[in-house]
Design a protein around this motif. Structure first.
Motif, short mmCIF file in Angstrom:
data_model
loop_
_atom_site.label_atom_id
_atom_site.label_comp_id
_atom_site.label_asym_id
_atom_site.label_seq_id
_atom_site.Cartn_x
_atom_site.Cartn_y
_atom_site.Cartn_z
N THR A 31 -0.67 53.06 61.79
CA THR A 31 -0.94 54.20 60.91
C THR A 31 -0.87 55.51 61.69
O THR A 31 -0.29 56.50 61.23
CB THR A 31 -2.32 54.05 60.26
OG1 THR A 31 -2.36 52.83 59.51
CG2 THR A 31 -2.61 55.22 59.32
N LEU A 32 -1.44 55.52 62.89
CA LEU A 32 -1.40 56.71 63.74
C LEU A 32 0.04 57.00 64.17
O LEU A 32 0.46 58.16 64.21
CB LEU A 32 -2.29 56.50 64.96
CG LEU A 32 -2.36 57.67 65.96
CD1 LEU A 32 -2.87 58.93 65.29
CD2 LEU A 32 -3.24 57.28 67.15
N ARG A 46 5.24 43.09 61.99
CA ARG A 46 6.55 43.23 62.63
C ARG A 46 7.55 43.88 61.70
O ARG A 46 8.38 44.70 62.12
CB ARG A 46 7.05 41.84 63.06
CG ARG A 46 8.30 41.90 63.94
CD ARG A 46 8.66 40.50 64.47
NE ARG A 46 9.75 40.58 65.42
CZ ARG A 46 11.04 40.64 65.07
NH1 ARG A 46 11.35 40.64 63.78
NH2 ARG A 46 11.98 40.70 65.98
N ALA A 47 7.47 43.55 60.40
CA ALA A 47 8.37 44.16 59.42
C ALA A 47 8.11 45.66 59.30
O ALA A 47 9.04 46.45 59.10
CB ALA A 47 8.21 43.48 58.06
N GLN A 48 6.83 46.06 59.42
CA GLN A 48 6.51 47.49 59.40
C GLN A 48 7.16 48.22 60.58
O GLN A 48 7.70 49.32 60.42
CB GLN A 48 5.00 47.70 59.43
CG GLN A 48 4.31 47.46 58.09
CD GLN A 48 2.85 47.88 58.14
OE1 GLN A 48 2.21 47.80 59.18
NE2 GLN A 48 2.34 48.32 57.00
N LEU A 49 7.13 47.58 61.73
CA LEU A 49 7.75 48.21 62.90
C LEU A 49 9.27 48.33 62.73
O LEU A 49 9.87 49.33 63.13
CB LEU A 49 7.41 47.41 64.16
CG LEU A 49 5.93 47.40 64.57
CD1 LEU A 49 5.70 46.49 65.75
CD2 LEU A 49 5.44 48.81 64.88
N ILE A 50 9.87 47.30 62.14
CA ILE A 50 11.31 47.36 61.87
C ILE A 50 11.62 48.53 60.93
O ILE A 50 12.57 49.29 61.13
CB ILE A 50 11.80 46.03 61.27
CG1 ILE A 50 11.73 44.92 62.32
CG2 ILE A 50 13.22 46.17 60.73
CD1 ILE A 50 12.04 43.54 61.79
N GLU A 51 10.76 48.70 59.90
CA GLU A 51 10.97 49.77 58.94
C GLU A 51 10.81 51.14 59.61
O GLU A 51 11.54 52.09 59.31
CB GLU A 51 9.99 49.63 57.78
CG GLU A 51 10.19 50.62 56.65
CD GLU A 51 11.51 50.41 55.93
OE1 GLU A 51 11.96 51.36 55.26
OE2 GLU A 51 12.11 49.33 56.06
N ILE A 52 9.85 51.26 60.52
CA ILE A 52 9.65 52.52 61.25
C ILE A 52 10.89 52.87 62.06
O ILE A 52 11.38 54.01 62.05
CB ILE A 52 8.40 52.43 62.15
CG1 ILE A 52 7.13 52.39 61.30
CG2 ILE A 52 8.36 53.60 63.14
CD1 ILE A 52 5.87 52.07 62.08
N VAL A 53 11.44 51.88 62.79
CA VAL A 53 12.64 52.12 63.59
C VAL A 53 13.82 52.47 62.69
O VAL A 53 14.61 53.37 62.98
CB VAL A 53 12.96 50.89 64.47
CG1 VAL A 53 14.30 51.08 65.18
CG2 VAL A 53 11.85 50.68 65.49
N ALA A 74 4.51 46.24 73.18
CA ALA A 74 3.58 47.34 73.48
C ALA A 74 2.28 47.24 72.69
O ALA A 74 1.39 48.08 72.86
CB ALA A 74 4.26 48.67 73.20
N GLY A 75 2.16 46.25 71.80
CA GLY A 75 0.90 46.03 71.10
C GLY A 75 0.80 46.68 69.73
O GLY A 75 -0.26 46.63 69.10
N PHE A 76 1.89 47.27 69.22
CA PHE A 76 1.83 47.97 67.94
C PHE A 76 1.78 47.01 66.75
O PHE A 76 1.49 47.43 65.63
CB PHE A 76 3.02 48.93 67.80
CG PHE A 76 2.88 50.17 68.63
CD1 PHE A 76 2.23 51.29 68.12
CD2 PHE A 76 3.35 50.21 69.93
CE1 PHE A 76 2.09 52.44 68.88
CE2 PHE A 76 3.20 51.35 70.70
CZ PHE A 76 2.57 52.47 70.18
N ALA A 77 2.09 45.72 66.98
CA ALA A 77 1.98 44.75 65.89
C ALA A 77 0.57 44.18 65.77
O ALA A 77 0.26 43.49 64.80
CB ALA A 77 2.99 43.62 66.09
N ASP A 78 -0.28 44.47 66.75
CA ASP A 78 -1.61 43.86 66.78
C ASP A 78 -2.66 44.63 66.01
O ASP A 78 -3.69 44.06 65.62
CB ASP A 78 -2.07 43.72 68.25
CG ASP A 78 -1.11 42.89 69.08
OD1 ASP A 78 -0.43 42.04 68.48
OD2 ASP A 78 -1.04 43.11 70.29
N ASP A 79 -2.46 45.92 65.80
CA ASP A 79 -3.52 46.78 65.26
C ASP A 79 -2.93 47.69 64.17
O ASP A 79 -2.04 48.50 64.44
CB ASP A 79 -4.11 47.62 66.39
CG ASP A 79 -5.34 48.41 65.95
OD1 ASP A 79 -5.59 48.49 64.74
OD2 ASP A 79 -6.03 48.95 66.84
#
Length: 474
Positions: free
Chosen positions: A15-16, A38-45, A5-10
């Motif tokens: 942050t939002l 990608r690690a940030q997204l893993i942490e969010i999930v 979905a593009g959340f790793a690109d920006d």
């Protein structure tokens, strides 16, 4: 799916995403900036998966940020497809049920009450095996141990080895799996549930921020003397004329819950400054029986300051003075205010800054709004004095005589109980009571900082001031 979905690109969109999740979940979790995207997204999930309905809320936030996209639909389908698993497997339930069958120790009901503290009414079980099995069906509040895990930890204190070790090992594993190790450590720090001791019923009354003619009544009922804070009860909205009746209902329900304990009970009213003039200690109980009697006949009854409890910046000095009071509750540590104390700006602030003073007697009931620089009540709160006394009608000189007389007959270390004792003595033989009946309307603010209520950030300006009504209403 989040990467697609593009959340790793920006970084800004991540942050939002975190900001919206914090708001929607009412949870201030953080994601380290130094992690790769990608690690940030893993942490969010991972964070969302540990919060009740967190993944469903994450799906809602994605829909808000990427409305109508294919990725949002796929993400929600993934969340909806996640299987629900029992906290306790059937095999574990059977193993512990067999070991706990017929075990009904004295602390069983107290363990159930604390483990199922958000379940109303508290369930009753014949033995520990039935409790373990049935509590496995109850959910937990966000951040709380599942009731069955808490029960296993608590009932272990009643068991002999090796079962006690097995139960603790199992609760360790469950807490670690659910990422609730801190909650388990907090439970262990409280120790075993108590079946006696002193219980507190805290009743908070606030003026409704939108409708000034109505009031909110909330309460926290302590069912276990070793547990604080207890869960918050229902909040009801009422009028000025209905306040006394609502309080009577809360006390009646509490007495029903306490029917099988012999603990002492203290009633505390948590009030904002504008309501300190309410004669709460004279309000009646047993109104439904047609034979009402004032609270002070049955309970030590005190008030607490809502503003002080809500303002963390005043807590350090408050705790410091309370600690001194518990070591030396003496009349020599009491300051008796005089009318001349408020003639000069900040004169009373200077007097009460002396750490000799731990309790003060005011010249009268505090005004509904503070008088900057010349306010007895505000000065006492700001100095951290945990005990504040006043009388609504008689002079401070007369109150000084009464307090000194009370201190002469007993120490002031348990002033709430001492006040009730002398009120009853005065009723039994008013003609010989040396206080002249004055103690009946004596107001005692008794503030123990070790028993805070979870009020959160109320947005108020601190002791003595009124809260921002627009902020509270929103």
């Amino acid at each position: 799916m989040l990467v697609v979905a593009g959340f790793a690109d920006d970084k800004s969109i991540r942050t939002l995403l975190v900001a919206e999740l914090r708001r929607a979940l009412d949870n201030p979790f953080t994601v380290p900036d130094q992690l790769a995207p990608r690690a940030q997204l893993i942490e969010i999930v991972n964070c969302c998966s540990t919060i009740d309905d967190g993944l469903a809320v994450l799906a809602d936030v994605l829909e808000f940020l990427r409305p109508g996209t294919k990725e949002c639909t796929q993400f929600r389908d993934l969340v909806d497809s996640l299987p629900l698993r029992d906290v306790v497997s059937e095999s574990e339930q059977e193993r512990f049920r067999h070991q706990l069958e017929g075990f009904s120790p004295p602390g069983l009901r107290a363990a159930v009450r604390r483990a199922a503290r958000f379940v109303v009414p508290t369930p009753h079980y014949a033995d520990a095996a039935e409790a373990f099995s049935e509590l496995a069906d109850f959910n937990a509040a966000p951040g709380e141990l599942p009731p069955v895990v808490a029960f296993a930890e608590l009932i272990a204190a009643e068991c002999e080895e090796p079962l006690a070790t097995q139960l603790r090992k199992w609760s360790d594993g469950q807490a670690h799996r659910l990422r609730l190790d801190n909650a388990l450590r907090a439970l262990r720090s409280y120790g075993a549930p108590s079946v006696a001791g002193r219980l507190h019923l805290a009743i908070m009354i606030e003026a409704d921020p939108v409708d000034p003619g109505r009031y909110e009544v909330s309460h926290w009922r302590q069912d276990d003397a070793a547990e604080w804070p207890p869960p918050r009860g229902e909040t009801v909205l009422t009028t000025s004329a209905g306040l006394e009746g609502e309080v009577a209902k809360v006390i009646s329900a509490a007495e029903e819950a306490w029917a099988e304990t012999d603990a002492d009970v203290v009633i505390e009213f948590v009030l904002p400054r504008g309501l300190l003039g309410l004669p709460v200690h004279t309000w009646s109980t047993e109104r439904h029986l047609g034979a009402p009697q004032p609270l002070y006949l049955t309970y030590p009854t005190v008030i607490r300051s809502l503003e002080r409890m809500s303002s963390r910046r005043s807590h350090r000095v408050w705790r410091r003075r309370w600690s001194s009071w518990t070591q030396e509750p003496s009349v020599e540590r009491v300051y008796f205010c005089e009318h001349g104390d408020t003639r000069d700006h900040h004169r009373l602030d200077a007097i009460l800054s002396d750490e000799r003073w731990l309790m003060t007697v005011l010249t009268g009931t505090p005004s509904a709004t503070p008088i900057p620089g010349r306010d007895e009540f505000f000065a006492a709160l700001r100095a951290g004095l945990p005990i504040i006394v006043w009388h609504p009608t008689v002079s401070s000189e007369v109150v000084r005589e009464v307090v000194t007389w009370m201190a002469g007959s007993d120490d002031l270390g348990n002033l709430p109980a001492l006040t009730r004792k002398h009120r009853l003595d005065a009723l039994r033989n008013r003609s010989s009571s040396p206080d002249g009946g004055i103690i009946g309307d004596l107001v005692v603010l008794w503030d123990d900082p070790n028993r805070m209520l979870p009020l959160g950030d109320r947005g108020g300006p601190g002791p003595g001031g009124g809260a921002d009504e627009h902020h509270r209403a929103s």
